[in-house]
Design a protein around this motif. Structure first.
Motif, PDB file in Angstrom:
ATOM      1  N   GLU A 176      31.756  48.844  34.712  1.00 40.62           N
ATOM      2  CA  GLU A 176      31.401  50.260  34.636  1.00 40.62           C
ATOM      3  C   GLU A 176      30.164  50.480  33.764  1.00 40.62           C
ATOM      4  N   TYR A 177      30.165  49.901  32.557  1.00 41.01           N
ATOM      5  CA  TYR A 177      29.086  50.151  31.596  1.00 41.01           C
ATOM      6  C   TYR A 177      27.824  49.347  31.884  1.00 41.01           C
ATOM      7  N   GLN A 178      27.996  48.156  32.443  1.00 42.29           N
ATOM      8  CA  GLN A 178      26.846  47.291  32.697  1.00 42.29           C
ATOM      9  C   GLN A 178      27.003  46.657  34.076  1.00 42.29           C
ATOM     10  N   PRO A 179      26.864  47.458  35.120  1.00 42.37           N
ATOM     11  CA  PRO A 179      27.127  46.971  36.482  1.00 42.37           C
ATOM     12  C   PRO A 179      26.208  45.832  36.916  1.00 42.37           C
ATOM     13  N   GLU A 180      25.084  45.641  36.223  1.00 45.27           N
ATOM     14  CA  GLU A 180      24.172  44.552  36.576  1.00 45.27           C
ATOM     15  C   GLU A 180      24.650  43.208  36.022  1.00 45.27           C
TER      16      GLU A 180
END
Length: 115
Positions: A72-76
């Motif tokens: 969610e916070y760092q989808p990459e």
């Protein structure tokens, strides 16, 4: 190499050994001792290419919970969870999260990081 790894494990010796090994291989490494500490780091400004977490951790926030937050916070970020339990013994692992059985060798972890 501009790869920043967040490595999360409640076992201090393992956390230090793996952190040092990844740093020796040229990775930038941030360490966290539990899911809550890792979640605070993920909510910050630092962007990670990879998040690696043990599944079983104290404090009520498991590695699987953390994997969901990381997506969610760092989808990459590529997310990897690790456990001494077999995959079939664990709750469902979120989609797009890789599983690494313990014990593992550093070369197995590196192969996942480089895939």
């Amino acid at each position: 190499m501009n790869v920043h790894v967040l490595f999360v494990d409640d076992e201090a010796d393992l956390r230090d050994i793996v952190g040092d090994a990844l740093a020796d291989c040229g990775y930038q490494v941030t360490l966290a001792a539990d899911g809550h500490q890792a979640l605070e780091i993920l909510r910050g400004e630092t962007r990670f290419s990879h998040v690696i977490s043990d599944v079983s951790m104290p404090g009520g926030l498991t590695g699987l919970d953390l994997a969901t937050f990381a997506l969610e916070y760092q989808p990459e970020a590529k997310v990897i969870v690790s456990s001494g339990y077999q995959r079939s013994q664990l709750p469902q692992i979120p989609a797009h999260v890789h599983f690494l059985p313990k014990p593992y060798r550093i070369r197995q972890l590196l192969a996942l990081l480089e895939a």
